[in-house]
Design a protein around this motif. Sequence first.
Motif, PDB file in Angstrom:
ATOM      1  N   ASP A  63       0.870  -1.165   0.000  1.00 56.65           N
ATOM      2  CA  ASP A  63       0.000   0.000   0.000  1.00 56.65           C
ATOM      3  C   ASP A  63       0.913   1.222   0.000  1.00 56.65           C
ATOM      4  O   ASP A  63       1.729   1.389   0.905  1.00 56.65           O
ATOM      5  CB  ASP A  63      -0.886  -0.012   1.246  1.00 56.65           C
ATOM      6  N   ILE A  64       0.807   2.049  -1.016  1.00 59.69           N
ATOM      7  CA  ILE A  64       1.671   3.221  -1.151  1.00 59.69           C
ATOM      8  C   ILE A  64       0.815   4.467  -0.950  1.00 59.69           C
ATOM      9  O   ILE A  64      -0.122   4.718  -1.711  1.00 59.69           O
ATOM     10  CB  ILE A  64       2.341   3.252  -2.544  1.00 59.69           C
ATOM     11  N   TRP A  65       1.125   5.235   0.102  1.00 62.53           N
ATOM     12  CA  TRP A  65       0.384   6.443   0.424  1.00 62.53           C
ATOM     13  C   TRP A  65       1.240   7.656   0.098  1.00 62.53           C
ATOM     14  O   TRP A  65       2.404   7.718   0.476  1.00 62.53           O
ATOM     15  CB  TRP A  65       0.004   6.473   1.904  1.00 62.53           C
ATOM     16  N   GLU A  66       0.659   8.606  -0.630  1.00 59.35           N
ATOM     17  CA  GLU A  66       1.366   9.843  -0.947  1.00 59.35           C
ATOM     18  C   GLU A  66       0.460  11.006  -0.597  1.00 59.35           C
ATOM     19  O   GLU A  66      -0.636  11.140  -1.153  1.00 59.35           O
ATOM     20  CB  GLU A  66       1.744   9.886  -2.423  1.00 59.35           C
ATOM     21  N   GLN A  67       0.920  11.845   0.323  1.00 60.42           N
ATOM     22  CA  GLN A  67       0.119  12.983   0.755  1.00 60.42           C
ATOM     23  C   GLN A  67       0.375  14.183  -0.152  1.00 60.42           C
ATOM     24  O   GLN A  67       1.511  14.480  -0.500  1.00 60.42           O
ATOM     25  CB  GLN A  67       0.440  13.357   2.194  1.00 60.42           C
TER      26      GLN A  67
END
Length: 64
Positions: free
Chosen positions: A27-31
């Motif tokens: 799971d790759i989260w980018e804010q």
Amino acid sequence: MPSGQTYRVTSGKRISLPAGRYLAMTDIWEQATDGLGTDTIGAQVVQVSGSTSVTLDARKGKAV
């Protein structure tokens, strides 16, 4: 995959697994600067027998 066993590993690290078939997921989260962001799921089925390496590429993932 049918066993339901879960293994966790940090990016760039190696683990030893028994021979078999596995589902590698990330799971790759980018804010974003506005406080919102994107969440990308990447997955690949891997057959392990001997030395096997997996690289999950976010560009092939699905935004959720």
